[in-house]
Design a protein around this motif. Structure first.
Motif, mmCIF file in Angstrom:
data_model
loop_
_atom_site.group_PDB
_atom_site.id
_atom_site.type_symbol
_atom_site.label_atom_id
_atom_site.label_comp_id
_atom_site.label_asym_id
_atom_site.label_seq_id
_atom_site.Cartn_x
_atom_site.Cartn_y
_atom_site.Cartn_z
ATOM 1 N N GLU A 106 0.861 -1.272 -0.097
ATOM 2 C CA GLU A 106 0.112 -0.033 -0.065
ATOM 3 C C GLU A 106 0.820 1.139 0.094
ATOM 4 O O GLU A 106 2.049 1.173 0.510
ATOM 5 C CB GLU A 106 -1.003 -0.080 1.104
ATOM 6 C CG GLU A 106 -0.321 0.021 2.439
ATOM 7 C CD GLU A 106 -1.251 -0.211 3.798
ATOM 8 O OE1 GLU A 106 -1.272 0.490 4.499
ATOM 9 O OE2 GLU A 106 -2.203 -0.779 3.443
ATOM 10 N N ILE A 107 0.403 2.376 -0.384
ATOM 11 C CA ILE A 107 1.051 3.606 -0.760
ATOM 12 C C ILE A 107 0.048 4.586 0.266
ATOM 13 O O ILE A 107 -1.147 4.961 0.033
ATOM 14 C CB ILE A 107 1.170 3.931 -2.125
ATOM 15 C CG1 ILE A 107 2.148 2.923 -2.920
ATOM 16 C CG2 ILE A 107 2.032 5.415 -2.212
ATOM 17 C CD1 ILE A 107 2.157 3.401 -4.373
ATOM 18 N N ALA A 108 0.785 5.372 1.039
ATOM 19 C CA ALA A 108 0.209 6.389 1.905
ATOM 20 C C ALA A 108 1.220 7.469 1.870
ATOM 21 O O ALA A 108 2.497 7.337 1.439
ATOM 22 C CB ALA A 108 0.134 5.950 3.308
ATOM 23 N N GLU A 109 0.432 8.892 1.888
ATOM 24 C CA GLU A 109 1.094 9.944 2.004
ATOM 25 C C GLU A 109 1.143 10.267 3.481
ATOM 26 O O GLU A 109 0.244 10.134 4.164
ATOM 27 C CB GLU A 109 0.154 11.010 1.291
ATOM 28 C CG GLU A 109 0.085 10.654 -0.150
ATOM 29 C CD GLU A 109 1.391 10.942 -0.925
ATOM 30 O OE1 GLU A 109 2.215 11.682 -0.547
ATOM 31 O OE2 GLU A 109 1.633 10.175 -1.891
ATOM 32 N N SER A 110 2.382 10.894 3.924
ATOM 33 C CA SER A 110 2.596 11.271 5.147
ATOM 34 C C SER A 110 3.359 12.677 5.078
ATOM 35 O O SER A 110 3.659 13.105 3.936
ATOM 36 C CB SER A 110 3.581 10.403 5.558
ATOM 37 O OG SER A 110 5.120 10.505 5.412
ATOM 38 N N ALA A 111 3.612 13.387 6.188
ATOM 39 C CA ALA A 111 4.198 14.687 6.220
ATOM 40 C C ALA A 111 5.447 14.617 5.403
ATOM 41 O O ALA A 111 5.895 15.395 4.993
ATOM 42 C CB ALA A 111 4.274 14.965 7.596
ATOM 43 N N GLY A 112 6.341 13.480 5.535
ATOM 44 C CA GLY A 112 7.511 13.146 4.959
ATOM 45 C C GLY A 112 7.445 12.921 3.488
ATOM 46 O O GLY A 112 8.459 12.585 2.993
ATOM 47 N N GLY A 113 6.244 12.732 3.053
ATOM 48 C CA GLY A 113 6.339 12.222 1.458
ATOM 49 C C GLY A 113 5.491 10.902 1.509
ATOM 50 O O GLY A 113 4.960 10.410 2.415
ATOM 51 N N GLN A 114 5.520 10.243 0.332
ATOM 52 C CA GLN A 114 5.044 9.081 -0.016
ATOM 53 C C GLN A 114 5.717 7.937 0.847
ATOM 54 O O GLN A 114 6.940 7.851 0.831
ATOM 55 C CB GLN A 114 5.144 8.830 -1.355
ATOM 56 C CG GLN A 114 4.642 7.531 -1.911
ATOM 57 C CD GLN A 114 4.735 7.198 -3.532
ATOM 58 O OE1 GLN A 114 3.609 7.925 -4.143
ATOM 59 N NE2 GLN A 114 5.670 6.748 -4.085
ATOM 60 N N GLU A 115 5.027 6.888 1.224
ATOM 61 C CA GLU A 115 5.467 5.795 2.070
ATOM 62 C C GLU A 115 5.026 4.540 1.568
ATOM 63 O O GLU A 115 3.513 4.433 1.521
ATOM 64 C CB GLU A 115 5.078 5.752 3.699
ATOM 65 C CG GLU A 115 5.751 6.980 4.426
ATOM 66 C CD GLU A 115 5.516 7.092 5.770
ATOM 67 O OE1 GLU A 115 6.144 7.648 6.441
ATOM 68 O OE2 GLU A 115 4.500 6.196 6.223
ATOM 69 N N LEU A 116 5.742 3.534 1.191
ATOM 70 C CA LEU A 116 5.405 2.259 0.552
ATOM 71 C C LEU A 116 5.525 1.182 1.692
ATOM 72 O O LEU A 116 6.564 0.985 2.177
ATOM 73 C CB LEU A 116 6.203 1.974 -0.642
ATOM 74 C CG LEU A 116 6.039 0.772 -1.089
ATOM 75 C CD1 LEU A 116 4.862 0.646 -2.210
ATOM 76 C CD2 LEU A 116 7.079 0.671 -2.401
ATOM 77 N N THR A 117 4.468 0.502 1.816
ATOM 78 C CA THR A 117 4.478 -0.416 2.914
ATOM 79 C C THR A 117 4.094 -1.792 2.268
ATOM 80 O O THR A 117 3.105 -1.934 1.564
ATOM 81 C CB THR A 117 3.448 -0.278 4.047
ATOM 82 O OG1 THR A 117 3.988 0.788 4.884
ATOM 83 C CG2 THR A 117 3.724 -1.253 5.075
ATOM 84 N N VAL A 118 5.106 -2.987 2.210
ATOM 85 C CA VAL A 118 4.868 -4.208 1.803
ATOM 86 C C VAL A 118 4.240 -5.173 2.727
ATOM 87 O O VAL A 118 4.465 -5.125 3.900
ATOM 88 C CB VAL A 118 6.096 -4.640 0.930
ATOM 89 C CG1 VAL A 118 6.423 -3.750 -0.111
ATOM 90 C CG2 VAL A 118 7.112 -5.056 1.873
ATOM 91 N N THR A 119 3.498 -6.129 2.376
ATOM 92 C CA THR A 119 2.867 -7.219 3.208
ATOM 93 C C THR A 119 3.532 -8.437 2.400
ATOM 94 O O THR A 119 3.376 -8.835 1.348
ATOM 95 C CB THR A 119 1.372 -7.303 3.153
ATOM 96 O OG1 THR A 119 1.102 -6.085 3.741
ATOM 97 C CG2 THR A 119 0.917 -8.454 4.000
ATOM 98 N N LEU A 120 4.153 -9.297 3.551
ATOM 99 C CA LEU A 120 4.806 -10.442 3.030
ATOM 100 C C LEU A 120 3.968 -11.755 3.079
ATOM 101 O O LEU A 120 2.694 -11.654 3.720
ATOM 102 C CB LEU A 120 5.910 -10.893 3.888
ATOM 103 C CG LEU A 120 7.230 -9.933 3.924
ATOM 104 C CD1 LEU A 120 8.308 -10.539 4.664
ATOM 105 C CD2 LEU A 120 7.596 -9.459 2.657
ATOM 106 N N ASN A 121 4.311 -12.778 2.393
ATOM 107 C CA ASN A 121 3.341 -14.227 2.671
ATOM 108 C C ASN A 121 3.372 -14.693 3.962
ATOM 109 O O ASN A 121 2.261 -15.627 4.013
ATOM 110 C CB ASN A 121 3.753 -14.950 1.745
ATOM 111 C CG ASN A 121 5.236 -15.630 1.788
ATOM 112 O OD1 ASN A 121 6.138 -14.755 2.040
ATOM 113 N ND2 ASN A 121 5.530 -16.777 1.641
ATOM 114 N N THR A 122 4.068 -13.955 4.874
ATOM 115 C CA THR A 122 4.070 -14.602 6.373
ATOM 116 C C THR A 122 3.188 -13.709 7.260
ATOM 117 O O THR A 122 3.223 -13.593 8.418
ATOM 118 C CB THR A 122 5.282 -14.567 6.936
ATOM 119 O OG1 THR A 122 5.935 -13.226 6.760
ATOM 120 C CG2 THR A 122 6.174 -15.701 6.282
ATOM 121 N N ASP A 123 2.471 -12.655 6.346
ATOM 122 C CA ASP A 123 1.692 -11.509 7.020
ATOM 123 C C ASP A 123 2.497 -10.276 7.574
ATOM 124 O O ASP A 123 1.885 -9.502 8.239
ATOM 125 C CB ASP A 123 0.578 -12.046 8.118
ATOM 126 C CG ASP A 123 -0.343 -12.727 7.444
ATOM 127 O OD1 ASP A 123 -0.771 -12.568 6.213
ATOM 128 O OD2 ASP A 123 -1.196 -13.785 8.041
#
Length: 189
Positions: A106-123
């Motif tokens: 998922e991609i989210a916007e924060s005060a510092g800019g764009q943040e990409l967070t990944v989810t693995l097959n282990t959750d």
């Protein structure tokens, strides 16, 4: 290597003693692998396939709780080999490519800019940043598929579906095609 060995390793990590008592509540996402340095116990007949499936003695491990537990004690050492490590044992296993798989992001916007967070097959989830960068692994058949560098020398390659979504989220600038996260531009093409 037998199912009894898998059960013994599971009990060591969860705190269940050989008598089968109930384990204490613990967080197994990040056990202190850096503190555990037992001698090599041997090779265990576990292979982690390119698609993220864990196979023990030719049979796919279906219990995701067991896969998550084993992934939490997995590390890659300086010799390039992968090991399941407990406070008392260290078992070498085979990994066909990279041991983990990015199944979503998922991609989210924060005060510092764009943040990409990944989810693995282990959750397990990782924020893409300087400590957990995107990179292109040099593995046969995976030259153009990105991966994430995670803890304990491990990597997680993007699944096909997550990779296609990531391509659509990429941008192009003077450095080339890539994506920004936490103030860093990760070049992917």
């Amino acid at each position: 290597m037998t199912d009894d060995t898998l059960e013994l390793i599971s009990r060591q990590i969860t705190g269940t003693v050989a008598t089968g008592t109930t384990p204490q509540s613990r967080n197994f996402d990040s056990p202190p692998l850096h503190l555990w340095n037992p001698e090599l116990s041997g090779d265990i007949d576990i292979t982690i396939k390119r698609d993220g499936q864990w196979v023990h003695e030719g049979t796919i491990i279906e219990r995701q709780s067991l896969v998550r537990l084993f992934a939490s004690i997995l590390r890659r050492e300086d010799d390039g080999e992968y090991y399941l490590v407990t406070p008392a044992e260290k078992w070498r296993l085979k990994v066909d490519a990279l041991p983990l798989l990015v199944t979503d992001f998922e991609i989210a916007e924060s005060a510092g800019g764009q943040e990409l967070t990944v989810t693995l097959n282990t959750d397990r989830r990782y924020l893409i940043d300087a400590a957990h960068p995107l990179y292109l692994p040099r593995l046969e058949g995976m030259e153009d598929i990105p991966a994430v560098q995670i803890d304990h020398g491990l990597g997680a390659v993007f699944s096909r579906a997550a990779w296609y979504r990531l391509v659509n989220a990429c941008e192009e600038n003077d450095s080339g095609i890539g994506i920004s996260s936490c103030g860093t531009y990760f070049k992917l093409g």
